[in-house]
Write an enzyme that holds these catalytic residues in place. Structure first.
Site, PDB file in Angstrom:
ATOM      1  N   LYS A 170       0.867  -1.182   0.000  1.00  0.00           N
ATOM      2  CA  LYS A 170       0.000   0.000   0.000  1.00  0.00           C
ATOM      3  C   LYS A 170       0.900   1.227   0.000  1.00  0.00           C
ATOM      4  O   LYS A 170       2.073   1.147   0.397  1.00  0.00           O
ATOM      5  CB  LYS A 170      -0.888   0.056   1.259  1.00  0.00           C
ATOM      6  CG  LYS A 170      -1.818  -1.108   1.465  1.00  0.00           C
ATOM      7  CD  LYS A 170      -2.627  -0.928   2.766  1.00  0.00           C
ATOM      8  CE  LYS A 170      -3.464  -2.175   3.057  1.00  0.00           C
ATOM      9  NZ  LYS A 170      -4.240  -2.032   4.312  1.00  0.00           N
ATOM     10  N   TYR A 173       2.498   1.812   3.183  1.00  0.00           N
ATOM     11  CA  TYR A 173       3.539   0.848   3.571  1.00  0.00           C
ATOM     12  C   TYR A 173       4.665   0.892   2.534  1.00  0.00           C
ATOM     13  O   TYR A 173       4.848  -0.033   1.742  1.00  0.00           O
ATOM     14  CB  TYR A 173       2.965  -0.571   3.665  1.00  0.00           C
ATOM     15  CG  TYR A 173       1.871  -0.738   4.704  1.00  0.00           C
ATOM     16  CD1 TYR A 173       1.980  -0.133   5.950  1.00  0.00           C
ATOM     17  CD2 TYR A 173       0.742  -1.506   4.440  1.00  0.00           C
ATOM     18  CE1 TYR A 173       0.978  -0.280   6.906  1.00  0.00           C
ATOM     19  CE2 TYR A 173      -0.266  -1.656   5.396  1.00  0.00           C
ATOM     20  CZ  TYR A 173      -0.138  -1.037   6.618  1.00  0.00           C
ATOM     21  OH  TYR A 173      -1.124  -1.188   7.564  1.00  0.00           O
ATOM     22  N   ASP A 180       0.536 -11.375   0.861  1.00  0.00           N
ATOM     23  CA  ASP A 180      -0.880 -11.143   0.557  1.00  0.00           C
ATOM     24  C   ASP A 180      -1.072 -10.485  -0.814  1.00  0.00           C
ATOM     25  O   ASP A 180      -2.009 -10.785  -1.551  1.00  0.00           O
ATOM     26  CB  ASP A 180      -1.538 -10.213   1.588  1.00  0.00           C
ATOM     27  CG  ASP A 180      -1.119 -10.433   3.022  1.00  0.00           C
ATOM     28  OD1 ASP A 180      -0.010 -10.923   3.247  1.00  0.00           O
ATOM     29  OD2 ASP A 180      -1.905 -10.089   3.916  1.00  0.00           O
TER      30      ASP A 180
END
Length: 414
Positions: A170, A173, A180
Protein backbone atom coordinates in the site's frame (compact mmCIF):
# COMPACT_ATOMS: atom_id res chain seq x y z
CA UNK A 1 -57.17 -43.10 66.29
CA UNK A 2 -59.80 -42.17 63.67
CA UNK A 3 -57.92 -38.96 62.89
CA UNK A 4 -54.72 -40.89 62.31
CA UNK A 5 -56.58 -43.33 60.06
CA UNK A 6 -58.08 -40.48 57.97
CA UNK A 7 -54.67 -38.83 57.64
CA UNK A 8 -53.15 -42.10 56.45
CA UNK A 9 -55.95 -42.58 53.90
CA UNK A 10 -55.65 -38.94 52.73
CA UNK A 11 -51.87 -39.31 52.30
CA UNK A 12 -52.37 -42.54 50.33
CA UNK A 13 -54.94 -40.83 48.10
CA UNK A 14 -52.60 -37.89 47.50
CA UNK A 15 -49.79 -40.27 46.60
CA UNK A 16 -51.99 -42.20 44.16
CA UNK A 17 -53.22 -38.93 42.67
CA UNK A 18 -49.68 -37.61 42.22
CA UNK A 19 -48.56 -40.89 40.65
CA UNK A 20 -51.56 -40.80 38.37
CA UNK A 21 -50.73 -37.19 37.34
CA UNK A 22 -47.11 -38.13 36.71
CA UNK A 23 -48.14 -41.07 34.54
CA UNK A 24 -50.59 -38.89 32.63
CA UNK A 25 -47.90 -36.27 32.11
CA UNK A 26 -45.50 -38.95 30.95
CA UNK A 27 -48.02 -40.28 28.46
CA UNK A 28 -48.78 -36.76 27.18
CA UNK A 29 -45.07 -36.05 26.73
CA UNK A 30 -44.62 -39.20 24.71
CA UNK A 31 -47.52 -38.30 22.48
CA UNK A 32 -46.29 -34.74 21.74
CA UNK A 33 -44.47 -34.59 18.37
CA UNK A 34 -40.80 -33.52 18.51
CA UNK A 35 -40.35 -29.94 17.27
CA UNK A 36 -38.40 -29.84 14.01
CA UNK A 37 -36.14 -26.96 13.03
CA UNK A 38 -36.60 -25.78 9.46
CA UNK A 39 -33.44 -26.31 7.42
CA UNK A 40 -32.14 -23.02 6.05
CA UNK A 41 -29.36 -24.95 4.32
CA UNK A 42 -30.23 -28.41 2.95
CA UNK A 43 -27.84 -31.09 4.15
CA UNK A 44 -28.02 -33.17 0.97
CA UNK A 45 -25.93 -30.64 -0.98
CA UNK A 46 -22.17 -30.64 -1.45
CA UNK A 47 -20.10 -28.72 1.06
CA UNK A 48 -19.38 -25.92 -1.44
CA UNK A 49 -23.08 -25.08 -1.74
CA UNK A 50 -23.74 -25.62 1.95
CA UNK A 51 -21.08 -23.10 2.91
CA UNK A 52 -22.10 -20.63 0.18
CA UNK A 53 -25.75 -20.75 1.27
CA UNK A 54 -24.60 -20.31 4.86
CA UNK A 55 -22.70 -17.16 3.87
CA UNK A 56 -25.77 -15.80 2.07
CA UNK A 57 -27.83 -16.55 5.18
CA UNK A 58 -25.32 -14.75 7.40
CA UNK A 59 -24.92 -11.83 5.01
CA UNK A 60 -28.05 -11.38 2.85
CA UNK A 61 -26.37 -8.32 1.27
CA UNK A 62 -23.12 -9.24 -0.44
CA UNK A 63 -21.70 -5.80 0.37
CA UNK A 64 -21.86 -6.68 4.08
CA UNK A 65 -19.70 -9.80 3.81
CA UNK A 66 -17.02 -9.79 6.51
CA UNK A 67 -19.39 -8.49 9.18
CA UNK A 68 -19.43 -4.99 7.68
CA UNK A 69 -21.88 -2.37 8.93
CA UNK A 70 -21.87 -0.50 5.62
CA UNK A 71 -21.32 -1.31 1.97
CA UNK A 72 -17.66 -1.11 0.96
CA UNK A 73 -15.34 -2.13 -1.84
CA UNK A 74 -12.71 -4.39 -0.33
CA UNK A 75 -10.96 -7.70 -0.85
CA UNK A 76 -12.96 -10.04 1.39
CA UNK A 77 -16.26 -9.82 -0.55
CA UNK A 78 -14.20 -10.25 -3.71
CA UNK A 79 -12.76 -13.48 -2.33
CA UNK A 80 -16.11 -15.01 -1.31
CA UNK A 81 -17.83 -13.84 -4.51
CA UNK A 82 -15.06 -15.40 -6.62
CA UNK A 83 -15.92 -18.64 -4.84
CA UNK A 84 -19.62 -17.94 -5.41
CA UNK A 85 -18.99 -17.51 -9.16
CA UNK A 86 -17.49 -21.00 -9.24
CA UNK A 87 -20.48 -22.42 -7.38
CA UNK A 88 -22.76 -20.69 -9.89
CA UNK A 89 -20.80 -22.16 -12.81
CA UNK A 90 -21.08 -25.62 -11.24
CA UNK A 91 -24.81 -25.41 -10.43
CA UNK A 92 -26.32 -22.74 -12.74
CA UNK A 93 -28.52 -21.56 -9.86
CA UNK A 94 -29.72 -17.99 -10.29
CA UNK A 95 -29.50 -17.01 -6.62
CA UNK A 96 -25.71 -17.27 -6.73
CA UNK A 97 -25.48 -15.03 -9.79
CA UNK A 98 -27.87 -12.50 -8.23
CA UNK A 99 -25.80 -12.39 -5.06
CA UNK A 100 -22.64 -11.57 -7.05
CA UNK A 101 -24.40 -9.01 -9.23
CA UNK A 102 -25.83 -7.23 -6.18
CA UNK A 103 -22.32 -6.42 -4.94
CA UNK A 104 -21.18 -4.73 -8.14
CA UNK A 105 -24.56 -3.13 -8.80
CA UNK A 106 -24.57 -1.49 -5.35
CA UNK A 107 -21.01 -0.17 -5.41
CA UNK A 108 -20.49 0.90 -9.04
CA UNK A 109 -22.49 3.83 -10.38
CA UNK A 110 -23.53 4.54 -13.98
CA UNK A 111 -20.22 6.28 -14.74
CA UNK A 112 -18.13 3.30 -13.54
CA UNK A 113 -17.04 5.05 -10.33
CA UNK A 114 -16.45 2.59 -7.48
CA UNK A 115 -17.96 3.74 -4.20
CA UNK A 116 -15.55 3.74 -1.20
CA UNK A 117 -12.54 3.02 -3.49
CA UNK A 118 -9.61 5.44 -3.62
CA UNK A 119 -7.03 5.19 -6.40
CA UNK A 120 -4.75 7.56 -4.48
CA UNK A 121 -4.31 5.06 -1.64
CA UNK A 122 -2.58 2.60 -4.02
CA UNK A 123 -3.81 -0.31 -1.92
CA UNK A 124 -3.29 -3.73 -3.56
CA UNK A 125 -6.08 -5.23 -1.42
CA UNK A 126 -8.63 -3.22 -3.41
CA UNK A 127 -7.79 -5.02 -6.67
CA UNK A 128 -9.21 -8.36 -5.50
CA UNK A 129 -12.88 -7.45 -6.03
CA UNK A 130 -11.99 -6.74 -9.65
CA UNK A 131 -12.40 -10.51 -10.11
CA UNK A 132 -16.14 -9.95 -9.63
CA UNK A 133 -16.12 -7.61 -12.64
CA UNK A 134 -14.09 -10.03 -14.74
CA UNK A 135 -16.90 -12.51 -14.11
CA UNK A 136 -19.84 -10.13 -14.65
CA UNK A 137 -18.81 -8.00 -17.61
CA UNK A 138 -18.76 -10.75 -20.28
CA UNK A 139 -22.30 -11.69 -19.19
CA UNK A 140 -23.82 -8.22 -18.74
CA UNK A 141 -21.76 -6.07 -21.15
CA UNK A 142 -22.48 -3.16 -18.79
CA UNK A 143 -20.04 -0.40 -19.68
CA UNK A 144 -19.76 0.74 -16.04
CA UNK A 145 -18.20 -2.60 -15.08
CA UNK A 146 -15.59 -2.28 -17.84
CA UNK A 147 -14.75 1.28 -16.73
CA UNK A 148 -14.33 0.12 -13.13
CA UNK A 149 -11.92 -2.61 -14.30
CA UNK A 150 -9.97 -0.02 -16.27
CA UNK A 151 -9.65 2.05 -13.08
CA UNK A 152 -8.23 -0.93 -11.19
CA UNK A 153 -5.83 -1.65 -14.04
CA UNK A 154 -4.69 1.98 -13.97
CA UNK A 155 -3.86 1.55 -10.28
CA UNK A 156 -1.52 -1.30 -11.13
CA UNK A 157 0.08 0.79 -13.86
CA UNK A 158 0.85 3.54 -11.33
CA UNK A 159 1.49 1.41 -8.22
CA UNK A 160 4.78 2.47 -6.56
CA UNK A 161 7.47 -0.21 -6.53
CA UNK A 162 10.67 -1.22 -4.78
CA UNK A 163 13.94 -0.49 -6.60
CA UNK A 164 13.75 -3.85 -8.39
CA UNK A 165 10.08 -3.52 -9.43
CA UNK A 166 8.09 -5.16 -6.61
CA UNK A 167 4.73 -3.56 -5.82
CA UNK A 168 4.46 -1.77 -2.49
CA UNK A 169 1.60 -3.40 -0.61
CA UNK A 170 0.00 0.00 0.00
CA UNK A 171 1.11 3.59 -0.37
CA UNK A 172 1.14 3.85 3.44
CA UNK A 173 3.54 0.85 3.57
CA UNK A 174 6.44 2.15 1.46
CA UNK A 175 9.12 -0.23 0.13
CA UNK A 176 7.23 -3.24 1.50
CA UNK A 177 6.16 -6.40 -0.31
CA UNK A 178 3.74 -8.70 1.53
CA UNK A 179 2.77 -12.23 0.48
CA UNK A 180 -0.88 -11.14 0.56
CA UNK A 181 -0.35 -8.70 -2.30
CA UNK A 182 0.37 -11.34 -4.91
CA UNK A 183 -3.07 -12.89 -4.49
CA UNK A 184 -4.80 -9.50 -4.32
CA UNK A 185 -3.41 -8.19 -7.61
CA UNK A 186 -1.80 -10.77 -9.88
CA UNK A 187 -4.69 -13.10 -10.86
CA UNK A 188 -6.77 -10.01 -11.78
CA UNK A 189 -3.92 -8.34 -13.67
CA UNK A 190 -3.09 -11.49 -15.67
CA UNK A 191 -6.69 -12.19 -16.71
CA UNK A 192 -7.37 -8.52 -17.45
CA UNK A 193 -4.34 -8.40 -19.75
CA UNK A 194 -5.42 -11.65 -21.38
CA UNK A 195 -8.97 -10.50 -22.09
CA UNK A 196 -8.84 -6.72 -22.49
CA UNK A 197 -5.39 -5.53 -23.59
CA UNK A 198 -5.22 -5.53 -27.39
CA UNK A 199 -1.64 -4.33 -27.82
CA UNK A 200 0.51 -7.48 -27.80
CA UNK A 201 3.61 -5.63 -26.61
CA UNK A 202 1.73 -4.13 -23.69
CA UNK A 203 0.17 -7.49 -22.87
CA UNK A 204 3.60 -9.11 -22.76
CA UNK A 205 4.88 -6.33 -20.47
CA UNK A 206 2.08 -7.07 -18.00
CA UNK A 207 2.75 -10.82 -18.05
CA UNK A 208 6.46 -10.15 -17.44
CA UNK A 209 5.66 -7.79 -14.56
CA UNK A 210 3.32 -10.35 -13.00
CA UNK A 211 6.02 -13.03 -13.11
CA UNK A 212 8.52 -10.54 -11.71
CA UNK A 213 6.40 -10.21 -8.53
CA UNK A 214 6.77 -13.95 -7.91
CA UNK A 215 10.49 -13.85 -8.73
CA UNK A 216 11.04 -11.05 -6.23
CA UNK A 217 9.03 -12.58 -3.41
CA UNK A 218 11.02 -15.80 -3.89
CA UNK A 219 14.27 -13.86 -3.90
CA UNK A 220 13.57 -11.70 -0.86
CA UNK A 221 11.13 -13.63 1.35
CA UNK A 222 11.97 -17.33 0.99
CA UNK A 223 13.90 -18.97 3.80
CA UNK A 224 16.40 -21.34 2.18
CA UNK A 225 16.55 -23.70 5.17
CA UNK A 226 12.82 -24.39 5.54
CA UNK A 227 11.50 -23.34 2.13
CA UNK A 228 8.83 -21.26 3.88
CA UNK A 229 8.28 -17.58 3.10
CA UNK A 230 8.23 -14.70 5.56
CA UNK A 231 5.05 -12.62 5.70
CA UNK A 232 6.67 -9.33 4.69
CA UNK A 233 9.85 -7.81 3.28
CA UNK A 234 10.92 -4.20 3.81
CA UNK A 235 13.51 -3.05 1.29
CA UNK A 236 14.34 -0.01 3.43
CA UNK A 237 14.84 -2.19 6.54
CA UNK A 238 13.46 0.70 8.56
CA UNK A 239 10.37 -0.99 9.98
CA UNK A 240 10.60 -2.21 13.58
CA UNK A 241 9.30 -5.60 12.42
CA UNK A 242 12.05 -5.94 9.78
CA UNK A 243 15.27 -7.87 10.23
CA UNK A 244 18.05 -5.27 9.93
CA UNK A 245 20.10 -7.49 7.62
CA UNK A 246 17.46 -9.12 5.40
CA UNK A 247 14.44 -6.79 5.73
CA UNK A 248 12.20 -9.79 6.44
CA UNK A 249 9.54 -10.04 9.13
CA UNK A 250 10.15 -12.58 11.89
CA UNK A 251 7.70 -15.41 11.25
CA UNK A 252 6.00 -17.71 8.77
CA UNK A 253 2.33 -16.85 9.05
CA UNK A 254 -0.15 -19.48 7.93
CA UNK A 255 -2.54 -17.24 5.99
CA UNK A 256 0.27 -15.22 4.44
CA UNK A 257 1.61 -18.45 2.95
CA UNK A 258 -1.95 -19.40 2.02
CA UNK A 259 -2.43 -16.21 0.01
CA UNK A 260 0.79 -16.90 -1.85
CA UNK A 261 -0.13 -20.47 -2.76
CA UNK A 262 -3.54 -19.43 -4.10
CA UNK A 263 -1.86 -16.65 -6.10
CA UNK A 264 0.34 -19.17 -7.91
CA UNK A 265 -2.37 -21.66 -8.86
CA UNK A 266 -4.79 -18.90 -9.94
CA UNK A 267 -2.30 -16.90 -12.02
CA UNK A 268 -1.41 -20.06 -13.93
CA UNK A 269 -5.02 -20.15 -15.18
CA UNK A 270 -4.34 -17.06 -17.29
CA UNK A 271 -0.62 -16.92 -18.03
CA UNK A 272 -0.16 -18.16 -21.63
CA UNK A 273 1.20 -21.66 -22.13
CA UNK A 274 4.20 -20.37 -24.06
CA UNK A 275 5.24 -17.75 -21.50
CA UNK A 276 8.58 -18.68 -19.87
CA UNK A 277 7.28 -17.50 -16.51
CA UNK A 278 4.89 -20.47 -16.29
CA UNK A 279 7.63 -23.01 -15.66
CA UNK A 280 9.19 -20.78 -13.03
CA UNK A 281 5.92 -20.37 -11.11
CA UNK A 282 5.26 -24.13 -11.32
CA UNK A 283 8.76 -24.70 -9.90
CA UNK A 284 8.05 -22.23 -7.07
CA UNK A 285 4.74 -23.99 -6.40
CA UNK A 286 6.44 -27.38 -6.07
CA UNK A 287 9.05 -26.00 -3.67
CA UNK A 288 6.26 -24.38 -1.69
CA UNK A 289 4.20 -27.59 -1.53
CA UNK A 290 7.15 -29.55 -0.19
CA UNK A 291 7.86 -26.97 2.53
CA UNK A 292 4.23 -26.55 3.61
CA UNK A 293 3.64 -30.31 3.81
CA UNK A 294 6.56 -30.68 6.22
CA UNK A 295 4.82 -28.46 8.80
CA UNK A 296 1.34 -30.01 8.47
CA UNK A 297 0.01 -31.22 11.82
CA UNK A 298 -0.99 -34.88 12.21
CA UNK A 299 -4.63 -33.69 12.40
CA UNK A 300 -4.28 -32.50 8.81
CA UNK A 301 -4.49 -28.84 9.86
CA UNK A 302 -1.82 -26.14 9.94
CA UNK A 303 -0.74 -23.90 12.80
CA UNK A 304 -1.20 -20.12 12.94
CA UNK A 305 2.61 -19.74 13.11
CA UNK A 306 3.52 -22.53 10.74
CA UNK A 307 6.77 -23.92 12.11
CA UNK A 308 6.07 -23.56 15.84
CA UNK A 309 3.27 -26.02 16.47
CA UNK A 310 4.60 -27.04 19.88
CA UNK A 311 4.90 -23.49 21.21
CA UNK A 312 2.44 -22.43 23.90
CA UNK A 313 -0.39 -20.26 22.60
CA UNK A 314 -0.11 -21.38 18.98
CA UNK A 315 -3.29 -22.88 17.52
CA UNK A 316 -4.57 -24.84 14.53
CA UNK A 317 -6.04 -22.23 12.20
CA UNK A 318 -8.86 -22.53 9.66
CA UNK A 319 -8.17 -19.89 7.01
CA UNK A 320 -4.61 -20.91 6.23
CA UNK A 321 -5.61 -24.57 6.26
CA UNK A 322 -8.45 -23.90 3.81
CA UNK A 323 -6.09 -22.01 1.51
CA UNK A 324 -3.47 -24.75 1.53
CA UNK A 325 -6.17 -27.35 0.84
CA UNK A 326 -7.37 -25.40 -2.18
CA UNK A 327 -3.83 -24.78 -3.45
CA UNK A 328 -2.83 -28.44 -3.28
CA UNK A 329 -6.10 -29.79 -4.71
CA UNK A 330 -6.09 -27.37 -7.63
CA UNK A 331 -2.36 -27.81 -8.17
CA UNK A 332 -2.83 -31.55 -8.63
CA UNK A 333 -6.04 -31.20 -10.69
CA UNK A 334 -4.26 -28.86 -13.10
CA UNK A 335 -1.18 -31.05 -13.35
CA UNK A 336 1.20 -28.58 -11.66
CA UNK A 337 1.82 -30.78 -8.61
CA UNK A 338 2.44 -34.54 -8.26
CA UNK A 339 -0.52 -36.75 -7.31
CA UNK A 340 0.81 -37.27 -3.76
CA UNK A 341 -0.35 -33.77 -2.82
CA UNK A 342 -3.96 -34.80 -3.32
CA UNK A 343 -3.53 -36.98 -0.22
CA UNK A 344 -2.24 -33.91 1.65
CA UNK A 345 -5.30 -31.92 0.51
CA UNK A 346 -7.73 -34.66 1.51
CA UNK A 347 -6.08 -35.08 4.91
CA UNK A 348 -6.38 -31.33 5.46
CA UNK A 349 -9.99 -31.23 4.31
CA UNK A 350 -10.96 -34.09 6.59
CA UNK A 351 -9.14 -32.32 9.41
CA UNK A 352 -11.29 -29.24 8.83
CA UNK A 353 -14.52 -31.26 8.82
CA UNK A 354 -13.60 -33.21 11.94
CA UNK A 355 -12.17 -30.36 14.00
CA UNK A 356 -13.20 -26.92 12.78
CA UNK A 357 -16.53 -27.26 10.91
CA UNK A 358 -19.81 -27.35 12.83
CA UNK A 359 -23.38 -27.49 11.53
CA UNK A 360 -26.28 -25.80 13.32
CA UNK A 361 -29.71 -27.39 13.72
CA UNK A 362 -31.00 -25.30 10.81
CA UNK A 363 -28.24 -26.64 8.55
CA UNK A 364 -26.10 -23.49 8.59
CA UNK A 365 -22.40 -24.40 8.35
CA UNK A 366 -19.74 -22.69 10.48
CA UNK A 367 -15.99 -22.59 9.98
CA UNK A 368 -14.41 -22.06 13.39
CA UNK A 369 -11.03 -20.92 14.70
CA UNK A 370 -10.23 -18.34 12.04
CA UNK A 371 -7.65 -15.63 12.62
CA UNK A 372 -9.67 -12.44 12.04
CA UNK A 373 -6.84 -10.25 10.78
CA UNK A 374 -3.07 -9.88 10.83
CA UNK A 375 -0.69 -7.40 9.29
CA UNK A 376 2.55 -5.54 9.84
CA UNK A 377 3.20 -1.99 11.04
CA UNK A 378 0.34 0.50 10.99
CA UNK A 379 -1.31 2.14 13.99
CA UNK A 380 -1.56 0.55 16.52
CA UNK A 381 1.76 -0.95 15.52
CA UNK A 382 1.89 -4.65 14.60
CA UNK A 383 5.38 -5.92 15.32
CA UNK A 384 5.16 -9.34 13.62
CA UNK A 385 6.18 -11.19 16.80
CA UNK A 386 4.93 -14.65 17.73
CA UNK A 387 2.87 -13.03 20.49
CA UNK A 388 1.32 -10.68 17.94
CA UNK A 389 0.17 -13.45 15.58
CA UNK A 390 -1.34 -15.62 18.28
CA UNK A 391 -2.87 -12.61 20.03
CA UNK A 392 -5.03 -11.36 17.16
CA UNK A 393 -8.77 -12.02 17.45
CA UNK A 394 -10.03 -15.52 16.63
CA UNK A 395 -13.56 -15.82 15.23
CA UNK A 396 -15.88 -18.09 13.25
CA UNK A 397 -16.83 -17.69 9.59
CA UNK A 398 -14.17 -15.26 8.56
CA UNK A 399 -14.54 -14.83 4.77
CA UNK A 400 -10.80 -15.38 4.37
CA UNK A 401 -11.61 -18.95 5.42
CA UNK A 402 -15.09 -19.56 4.05
CA UNK A 403 -14.13 -18.46 0.51
CA UNK A 404 -11.14 -20.82 0.22
CA UNK A 405 -13.15 -23.59 1.95
CA UNK A 406 -15.78 -23.31 -0.82
CA UNK A 407 -13.11 -23.39 -3.53
CA UNK A 408 -11.33 -26.34 -1.90
CA UNK A 409 -14.66 -28.19 -1.67
CA UNK A 410 -15.19 -27.67 -5.41
CA UNK A 411 -11.67 -28.83 -6.30
CA UNK A 412 -12.08 -31.96 -4.19
CA UNK A 413 -15.70 -32.43 -5.33
CA UNK A 414 -16.86 -32.94 -1.75
Amino acid sequence: MKTTKYIALFTLALGLSATSCKDAKKENTQEEPTATVEKVVPENLKWSERMMLSEIHRFPEATKLDFATRARWTYTPGLVLSACARVYEATDKQEYYDYIYDYADTLIDSTGTIDTYSLEKQNLDMIKSGDVLLFLYPITKEERFLKAMQTLDSQLESQPTTSDGGYWHKKIYPYQMWLDGLYMAEPFHTKYANDYIQDETKKEEIYNHVVLQFDLIQKHSRDEASGLLYHGWDESKEQKWANKETGNSQHFWSRGMGWYGMAMVDVLDFLPENHPGREKIIKYLNQYAEAVTKVQDESGLWWQVLDQGDREGNYLEATGTSMFTYTFAKGVNKGYLPEKYLEVANKAYNGLLENLVTVEENGVVNLNQCCAVAGLGGNPYRDGSFEYYIGEKIRANDPKGTGPFIMASLELNK
